[in-house]
Enzyme design. Sequence first.
Site, PDB file in Angstrom:
ATOM      1  N   SER A  25       0.833  -1.214   0.000  1.00 17.32           N
ATOM      2  CA  SER A  25       0.000   0.000   0.000  1.00 17.32           C
ATOM      3  C   SER A  25       0.866   1.262   0.000  1.00 17.32           C
ATOM      4  O   SER A  25       0.514   2.265  -0.634  1.00 17.32           O
ATOM      5  CB  SER A  25      -0.993   0.001   1.169  1.00 17.32           C
ATOM      6  N   ASN A  26       2.021   1.216   0.670  1.00 20.03           N
ATOM      7  CA  ASN A  26       2.936   2.373   0.575  1.00 20.03           C
ATOM      8  C   ASN A  26       3.479   2.507  -0.842  1.00 20.03           C
ATOM      9  O   ASN A  26       3.649   3.624  -1.346  1.00 20.03           O
ATOM     10  CB  ASN A  26       4.079   2.232   1.575  1.00 20.03           C
TER      11      ASN A  26
ATOM     12  N   ARG B 185      22.179 -15.005   2.360  1.00 23.81           N
ATOM     13  CA  ARG B 185      21.829 -13.591   2.196  1.00 23.81           C
ATOM     14  C   ARG B 185      22.711 -12.899   1.158  1.00 23.81           C
ATOM     15  O   ARG B 185      22.260 -12.027   0.421  1.00 23.81           O
ATOM     16  CB  ARG B 185      21.979 -12.849   3.525  1.00 23.81           C
TER      17      ARG B 185
ATOM     18  N   MET C 283      10.391  -7.387   3.838  1.00 20.76           N
ATOM     19  CA  MET C 283      10.585  -8.122   5.090  1.00 20.76           C
ATOM     20  C   MET C 283      11.847  -8.985   5.103  1.00 20.76           C
ATOM     21  O   MET C 283      11.859 -10.047   5.712  1.00 20.76           O
ATOM     22  CB  MET C 283       9.343  -8.981   5.381  1.00 20.76           C
TER      23      MET C 283
ATOM     24  N   LEU D 227      18.777  -6.947   5.075  1.00 20.02           N
ATOM     25  CA  LEU D 227      19.789  -6.845   4.013  1.00 20.02           C
ATOM     26  C   LEU D 227      21.191  -6.937   4.613  1.00 20.02           C
ATOM     27  O   LEU D 227      21.417  -6.525   5.758  1.00 20.02           O
ATOM     28  CB  LEU D 227      19.606  -5.514   3.277  1.00 20.02           C
TER      29      LEU D 227
ATOM     30  N   ASN E  65      13.631   3.762   4.167  1.00 16.64           N
ATOM     31  CA  ASN E  65      12.638   2.782   4.621  1.00 16.64           C
ATOM     32  C   ASN E  65      11.543   3.524   5.373  1.00 16.64           C
ATOM     33  O   ASN E  65      11.785   4.610   5.911  1.00 16.64           O
ATOM     34  CB  ASN E  65      13.316   1.781   5.570  1.00 16.64           C
TER      35      ASN E  65
ATOM     36  N   HIS F 182       8.949   2.984   8.603  1.00 16.95           N
ATOM     37  CA  HIS F 182       8.779   2.112   9.768  1.00 16.95           C
ATOM     38  C   HIS F 182       7.586   2.617  10.578  1.00 16.95           C
ATOM     39  O   HIS F 182       7.468   3.824  10.824  1.00 16.95           O
ATOM     40  CB  HIS F 182      10.052   2.153  10.623  1.00 16.95           C
TER      41      HIS F 182
ATOM     42  N   ASP G  75      16.449  -0.607  11.564  1.00 18.75           N
ATOM     43  CA  ASP G  75      15.581   0.512  11.986  1.00 18.75           C
ATOM     44  C   ASP G  75      16.336   1.578  12.788  1.00 18.75           C
ATOM     45  O   ASP G  75      15.748   2.239  13.656  1.00 18.75           O
ATOM     46  CB  ASP G  75      14.392  -0.004  12.818  1.00 18.75           C
TER      47      ASP G  75
HETATM   48  C1  GRF Z   1       3.960  -0.655   6.747  1.00 16.53           C
HETATM   49  O1  GRF Z   1       3.329  -0.543   7.975  1.00 16.53           O
HETATM   50  C2  GRF Z   1       5.376  -0.155   6.838  1.00 16.53           C
HETATM   51  O2  GRF Z   1       5.538   0.876   7.764  1.00 16.53           O
HETATM   52  C3  GRF Z   1       6.124  -1.379   7.276  1.00 16.53           C
HETATM   53  O3  GRF Z   1       5.503  -2.443   6.625  1.00 16.53           O
HETATM   54  C4  GRF Z   1       4.154  -2.111   6.318  1.00 16.53           C
HETATM   55  C5  GRF Z   1       4.000  -2.304   4.844  1.00 16.53           C
HETATM   56  O4  GRF Z   1       2.680  -2.119   4.426  1.00 16.53           O
HETATM   57  N1  GRF Z   1       7.522  -1.240   6.989  1.00 16.53           N
HETATM   58  P1  GRF Z   1       2.344  -1.983   2.893  1.00 16.53           P
HETATM   59  O5  GRF Z   1       2.825  -3.273   2.222  1.00 16.53           O
HETATM   60  O6  GRF Z   1       3.043  -0.781   2.354  1.00 16.53           O
HETATM   61  O7  GRF Z   1       0.858  -1.867   2.844  1.00 16.53           O
END
Ligand code: GRF
Length: 216
Positions: free
Chosen positions: A15-16, A67, A92, A95, A109, A111, A147
């Site tokens: 979604s991001n 990795r 997920m 790296l 990134n 978070h 992070d």
């Molecule tokens: C988001 O909450 C982001 O902050 C985290 O993973 C989630 C990813 O959500 N790193 P989406 O796949 O972008 O919907």
Amino acid sequence: MSRRRVAILISGRGSNMGALIEAARSPDFPAEIALVLANRPDAAGLEVAREAGIATASVDHKSHPDRESFDAALDAVLREHAIAFVCLAGFMRVLTDGFVERWQGRMINIHPSLLPLFRGIHTHRRALEEGVRVHGCTVHFVVPELDAGPIVAQAAVPVVPGDTEESLAARIIVQEHRLYPAALRMICAGDAWLEDGRVVFREGWDAGGALLSPPA
Ligand code: GRF
């Protein structure tokens, strides 16, 4: 204006990623989304990206013995597509230091917490357990430590009585979708960059976009 070629790395729904693609449709956006790359061939976001007419690729981590070889394959795809900048968006996989160092200053990134609080996973659950009154999300440059990278921008949201993990997540994801494009714009427009381990803002720029603080 030359637009920076950006790759978005995803593992899931993306979604991001969708918010970044949408923002980059604007002709004055200083970046183009040139590639969406997933570590799972079945990541739902890949289909969304394809439908938006964006090049996609997947490098399945399961078909790499370690990795190092997975990250080398990622790097090769990024080079093939002449990528200049990387956005991790729900990617997920941890790296390797080598990969992170190669993209130092050119990889960010998002978070779902106000870093440096709540690094890692289950951020909303932990925020509720701690009883914080303010929670949110952060865009940061990626460094080898998870992070822990220099912060580019943050959005703060209130935690209200009766909140659950789900209600908090729903409130925060809305802000993630505002914050990530704003942060990418700042960097690709040359308003913010990484220098000596800190984020520096262009002199004269008011840095207003670096903090989103929506009303409850
Ligand atoms: C988001 O909450 C982001 O902050 C985290 O993973 C989630 C990813 O959500 N790193 P989406 O796949 O972008 O919907």
